[in-house]
Design a protein around this motif. Structure first.
Motif, PDB file in Angstrom:
ATOM      1  N   ARG A  24      -5.154  15.385  -3.920  1.00 38.27           N
ATOM      2  CA  ARG A  24      -4.973  14.442  -5.019  1.00 38.27           C
ATOM      3  C   ARG A  24      -3.558  14.534  -5.598  1.00 38.27           C
ATOM      4  NH1 ARG A  24      -8.687  10.812  -3.895  1.00 38.27           N
ATOM      5  NH2 ARG A  24     -10.811  11.306  -4.587  1.00 38.27           N
ATOM      6  N   LEU A  25      -3.053  15.750  -5.749  1.00 36.06           N
ATOM      7  CA  LEU A  25      -1.692  15.924  -6.250  1.00 36.06           C
ATOM      8  C   LEU A  25      -0.671  15.308  -5.299  1.00 36.06           C
ATOM      9  CD1 LEU A  25      -1.799  19.582  -7.644  1.00 36.06           C
ATOM     10  CD2 LEU A  25      -1.796  17.457  -8.944  1.00 36.06           C
ATOM     11  N   LEU A  26      -0.925  15.452  -3.993  1.00 40.70           N
ATOM     12  CA  LEU A  26      -0.023  14.859  -3.004  1.00 40.70           C
ATOM     13  C   LEU A  26      -0.017  13.345  -3.105  1.00 40.70           C
ATOM     14  CD1 LEU A  26       1.832  15.306  -0.545  1.00 40.70           C
ATOM     15  CD2 LEU A  26      -0.190  15.194   0.898  1.00 40.70           C
ATOM     16  N   GLN A  27      -1.184  12.751  -3.343  1.00 40.26           N
ATOM     17  CA  GLN A  27      -1.269  11.303  -3.474  1.00 40.26           C
ATOM     18  C   GLN A  27      -0.503  10.796  -4.691  1.00 40.26           C
ATOM     19  OE1 GLN A  27      -5.583  10.753  -3.448  1.00 40.26           O
ATOM     20  NE2 GLN A  27      -5.448   9.856  -1.418  1.00 40.26           N
ATOM     21  N   GLN A  28      -0.393  11.605  -5.723  1.00 42.62           N
ATOM     22  CA  GLN A  28       0.254  11.178  -6.954  1.00 42.62           C
ATOM     23  C   GLN A  28       1.763  11.391  -6.940  1.00 42.62           C
ATOM     24  OE1 GLN A  28      -1.703  13.429 -10.009  1.00 42.62           O
ATOM     25  NE2 GLN A  28      -3.718  12.536  -9.593  1.00 42.62           N
ATOM     26  N   MET A  29       2.269  12.099  -5.947  1.00 42.79           N
ATOM     27  CA  MET A  29       3.690  12.446  -5.954  1.00 42.79           C
ATOM     28  C   MET A  29       4.586  11.221  -5.798  1.00 42.79           C
ATOM     29  SD  MET A  29       3.914  16.071  -3.894  1.00 42.79           S
ATOM     30  CE  MET A  29       5.689  16.172  -4.149  1.00 42.79           C
ATOM     31  N   GLY A  30       4.144  10.222  -5.042  1.00 40.91           N
ATOM     32  CA  GLY A  30       4.961   9.018  -4.874  1.00 40.91           C
ATOM     33  C   GLY A  30       5.178   8.293  -6.190  1.00 40.91           C
ATOM     34  N   ALA A  31       4.099   8.066  -6.931  1.00 39.95           N
ATOM     35  CA  ALA A  31       4.213   7.398  -8.230  1.00 39.95           C
ATOM     36  C   ALA A  31       4.989   8.252  -9.228  1.00 39.95           C
ATOM     37  CB  ALA A  31       2.816   7.086  -8.773  1.00 39.95           C
ATOM     38  N   GLU A  32       4.792   9.568  -9.175  1.00 36.23           N
ATOM     39  CA  GLU A  32       5.514  10.461 -10.071  1.00 36.23           C
ATOM     40  C   GLU A  32       7.013  10.420  -9.784  1.00 36.23           C
ATOM     41  OE1 GLU A  32       5.753  13.184 -13.224  1.00 36.23           O
ATOM     42  OE2 GLU A  32       4.088  11.958 -12.486  1.00 36.23           O
TER      43      GLU A  32
ATOM     44  N   MET B 159       0.840  -1.202   0.000  1.00 34.52           N
ATOM     45  CA  MET B 159       0.000   0.000   0.000  1.00 34.52           C
ATOM     46  C   MET B 159       0.874   1.250   0.000  1.00 34.52           C
ATOM     47  SD  MET B 159      -2.661   1.399   2.903  1.00 34.52           S
ATOM     48  CE  MET B 159      -1.344   1.995   3.953  1.00 34.52           C
ATOM     49  N   SER B 160       0.573   2.173  -0.880  1.00 37.61           N
ATOM     50  CA  SER B 160       1.251   3.470  -0.837  1.00 37.61           C
ATOM     51  C   SER B 160       0.748   4.241   0.371  1.00 37.61           C
ATOM     52  CB  SER B 160       0.970   4.265  -2.123  1.00 37.61           C
ATOM     53  OG  SER B 160       1.474   5.570  -2.011  1.00 37.61           O
ATOM     54  N   VAL B 161       1.653   4.857   1.109  1.00 39.76           N
ATOM     55  CA  VAL B 161       1.260   5.537   2.344  1.00 39.76           C
ATOM     56  C   VAL B 161       0.403   6.761   2.080  1.00 39.76           C
ATOM     57  CG1 VAL B 161       3.271   4.678   3.555  1.00 39.76           C
ATOM     58  CG2 VAL B 161       3.418   6.846   2.326  1.00 39.76           C
ATOM     59  N   LEU B 162       0.420   7.267   0.832  1.00 35.78           N
ATOM     60  CA  LEU B 162      -0.378   8.432   0.500  1.00 35.78           C
ATOM     61  C   LEU B 162      -1.666   8.070  -0.216  1.00 35.78           C
ATOM     62  CD1 LEU B 162       2.383  10.935  -0.648  1.00 35.78           C
ATOM     63  CD2 LEU B 162       1.244  10.798   1.556  1.00 35.78           C
ATOM     64  N   GLN B 163      -1.933   6.775  -0.410  1.00 37.63           N
ATOM     65  CA  GLN B 163      -3.138   6.325  -1.067  1.00 37.63           C
ATOM     66  C   GLN B 163      -3.847   5.309  -0.181  1.00 37.63           C
ATOM     67  OE1 GLN B 163      -1.952   4.896  -4.912  1.00 37.63           O
ATOM     68  NE2 GLN B 163      -1.719   6.954  -5.751  1.00 37.63           N
ATOM     69  N   PRO B 164      -4.931   5.690   0.464  1.00 36.21           N
ATOM     70  CA  PRO B 164      -5.639   4.775   1.350  1.00 36.21           C
ATOM     71  C   PRO B 164      -6.120   3.550   0.593  1.00 36.21           C
ATOM     72  CG  PRO B 164      -6.405   7.044   1.619  1.00 36.21           C
ATOM     73  CD  PRO B 164      -5.534   7.027   0.414  1.00 36.21           C
ATOM     74  N   ASP B 165      -5.939   2.350   1.173  1.00 32.25           N
ATOM     75  CA  ASP B 165      -6.443   1.149   0.537  1.00 32.25           C
ATOM     76  C   ASP B 165      -7.784   0.768   1.160  1.00 32.25           C
ATOM     77  OD1 ASP B 165      -5.763   0.227   3.008  1.00 32.25           O
ATOM     78  OD2 ASP B 165      -4.432  -1.369   2.332  1.00 32.25           O
TER      79      ASP B 165
ATOM     80  N   GLY C 214     -10.315  11.558   0.245  1.00 30.71           N
ATOM     81  CA  GLY C 214     -10.219  12.956  -0.137  1.00 30.71           C
ATOM     82  C   GLY C 214     -11.565  13.615  -0.366  1.00 30.71           C
ATOM     83  N   VAL C 215     -12.462  12.917  -1.044  1.00 27.44           N
ATOM     84  CA  VAL C 215     -13.789  13.476  -1.310  1.00 27.44           C
ATOM     85  C   VAL C 215     -14.563  13.673  -0.008  1.00 27.44           C
ATOM     86  CG1 VAL C 215     -15.984  13.100  -2.490  1.00 27.44           C
ATOM     87  CG2 VAL C 215     -13.841  12.450  -3.600  1.00 27.44           C
ATOM     88  N   ALA C 216     -14.474  12.699   0.896  1.00 25.47           N
ATOM     89  CA  ALA C 216     -15.164  12.836   2.185  1.00 25.47           C
ATOM     90  C   ALA C 216     -14.589  13.993   2.994  1.00 25.47           C
ATOM     91  CB  ALA C 216     -15.047  11.531   2.972  1.00 25.47           C
ATOM     92  N   LEU C 217     -13.285  14.201   2.913  1.00 34.03           N
ATOM     93  CA  LEU C 217     -12.651  15.307   3.623  1.00 34.03           C
ATOM     94  C   LEU C 217     -13.172  16.647   3.120  1.00 34.03           C
ATOM     95  CD1 LEU C 217     -10.500  16.552   5.487  1.00 34.03           C
ATOM     96  CD2 LEU C 217      -8.854  16.260   3.623  1.00 34.03           C
ATOM     97  N   VAL C 218     -13.201  16.803   1.808  1.00 30.33           N
ATOM     98  CA  VAL C 218     -13.666  18.061   1.226  1.00 30.33           C
ATOM     99  C   VAL C 218     -15.144  18.291   1.549  1.00 30.33           C
ATOM    100  CG1 VAL C 218     -14.172  19.220  -0.951  1.00 30.33           C
ATOM    101  CG2 VAL C 218     -11.954  18.157  -0.598  1.00 30.33           C
ATOM    102  N   THR C 219     -15.931  17.241   1.424  1.00 25.75           N
ATOM    103  CA  THR C 219     -17.363  17.371   1.717  1.00 25.75           C
ATOM    104  C   THR C 219     -17.597  17.751   3.168  1.00 25.75           C
ATOM    105  OG1 THR C 219     -17.859  15.710   0.029  1.00 25.75           O
ATOM    106  CG2 THR C 219     -19.580  16.188   1.632  1.00 25.75           C
ATOM    107  N   SER C 220     -16.843  17.135   4.070  1.00 22.05           N
ATOM    108  CA  SER C 220     -17.002  17.427   5.484  1.00 22.05           C
ATOM    109  C   SER C 220     -16.561  18.850   5.817  1.00 22.05           C
ATOM    110  CB  SER C 220     -16.205  16.421   6.315  1.00 22.05           C
ATOM    111  OG  SER C 220     -16.322  16.691   7.694  1.00 22.05           O
ATOM    112  N   LEU C 221     -15.468  19.297   5.210  1.00 21.35           N
ATOM    113  CA  LEU C 221     -15.018  20.673   5.445  1.00 21.35           C
ATOM    114  C   LEU C 221     -16.056  21.683   4.955  1.00 21.35           C
ATOM    115  CD1 LEU C 221     -11.242  20.411   4.448  1.00 21.35           C
ATOM    116  CD2 LEU C 221     -12.171  20.701   6.745  1.00 21.35           C
ATOM    117  N   HIS C 222     -16.665  21.387   3.830  1.00 17.89           N
ATOM    118  CA  HIS C 222     -17.686  22.283   3.285  1.00 17.89           C
ATOM    119  C   HIS C 222     -18.973  22.218   4.104  1.00 17.89           C
ATOM    120  CE1 HIS C 222     -19.818  24.655   0.342  1.00 17.89           C
ATOM    121  NE2 HIS C 222     -20.720  23.701   0.174  1.00 17.89           N
ATOM    122  N   GLN C 223     -19.306  21.014   4.588  1.00 19.83           N
ATOM    123  CA  GLN C 223     -20.578  20.798   5.289  1.00 19.83           C
ATOM    124  C   GLN C 223     -20.505  21.190   6.756  1.00 19.83           C
ATOM    125  OE1 GLN C 223     -21.803  16.719   5.032  1.00 19.83           O
ATOM    126  NE2 GLN C 223     -23.540  16.973   6.417  1.00 19.83           N
ATOM    127  N   HIS C 224     -19.433  20.820   7.435  1.00 20.28           N
ATOM    128  CA  HIS C 224     -19.356  21.020   8.884  1.00 20.28           C
ATOM    129  C   HIS C 224     -18.462  22.191   9.293  1.00 20.28           C
ATOM    130  CE1 HIS C 224     -20.263  16.547   8.563  1.00 20.28           C
ATOM    131  NE2 HIS C 224     -21.334  17.060   9.124  1.00 20.28           N
TER     132      HIS C 224
END
Length: 267
Positions: free
Chosen positions: A157-165, A1-7, A131-141
């Protein structure tokens, strides 16, 4: 598992079911409190407790957790060495133009432990937060505007892709690198610096494209509805109380034991 990509395992864990805004707020609170702590014992005790909680309740595999800690270990060792050799105080060793002080060891170990603890908390948050739940929660709560929340999602999302990049860049440079005696590519400090610069440039360019795309889609113009609301219930309140309670108990215990009054501490 990539540490920046939740499995799937981490996202199905008990910690993943807690509200992202609550987890983020607790992360900031713990970080702020630790800024006032310079002894090595308090972060060490908290590290053991958090590591056990992460392994049991976050669904993070031990090997993935260990790999995720390596960058923080390198930084913590640097912090420890700098404080040991530069902070004034009672000298415990001297030689070759260098000297090590008691205060330097104490404060350096405390700062290093704090670094490792914050790294562990950050890894647990990233591994168990969609990530989507985080953004939704920040906007909602948290009542953050759409511009802020979607900018956070884009950065996440960009942070999650940095490992593979990074892996792609390193492999591409290894193909062009000269071979050593054993037939392996010779990649020195200059090669790593070039890879880091390429990663930085690529990240800036992707960020610019994402910003332009969001602007073209009219982000932030008018009210936006929430497609999948993120729940916030009593269990999140209990979770926050437990975390803050454990933090408070450890600090009170450290103060009662006189740890916070150690050499070079603030209290």
């Amino acid at each position: 598992m990539s540490v920046l990509q939740p499995d799937a395992l981490a996202l199905a864990s008990p910690l993943a079911r807690r509200n992202p805004t609550v987890k983020l707020a607790l992360l900031f609170v713990v970080s702020a409190v630790l800024l006032l702590v310079l002894d090595p014992v308090t972060p060490a005790v908290l590290y053991v407790l958090v590591a056990g909680a992460v392994l049991v309740g976050a669904g993070v595999r031990p090997r993935a957790l260990l790999v995720a800690q390596l960058p923080f270990v390198a930084f913590a060792v640097g912090v420890l060495l700098v404080n040991m050799l530069s902070r004034p105080g009672e000298v415990v060793w001297q030689g070759a133009g260098l000297r090590v002080t008691t205060e330097g060891i104490w404060v350096g170990a405390g700062l290093a432990g704090r670094t490792l603890l914050m790294g562990l908390l950050s890894v647990a948050f990233v591994a168990t937060t969609d990530g989507v739940a985080l953004v939704t929660s920040l906007h909602q709560h948290a009542r953050l505007g759409a511009k802020v929340t979607f900018a956070v999602l884009a950065g996440y999302r960009l942070l999650q892709q940095m490992g593979a990049e990074w892996q792609t860049i390193r492999r591409a440079q290894s193909v062009r690198a000269p071979l050593g005696r054993r037939g392996r590519p010779r990649v020195g400090l200059r090669g790593h610096a070039a890879s880091a610069f390429a990663l930085l440039v690529g990240s800036v360019r992707r960020g610019d494209r994402v910003a332009g795309t969001l602007e073209l889609r009219g982000l932030g113009d008018g009210e936006r509805t929430t497609w999948r609301p993120v729940p916030l219930d009593r269990r999140d309140a209990v979770f926050a109380v437990v975390v803050l309670g454990v933090l408070g108990l450890v600090l009170v215990g450290a103060s009662a034991a006189g740890v916070l009054e150690g050499p070079g501490a603030l209290f």
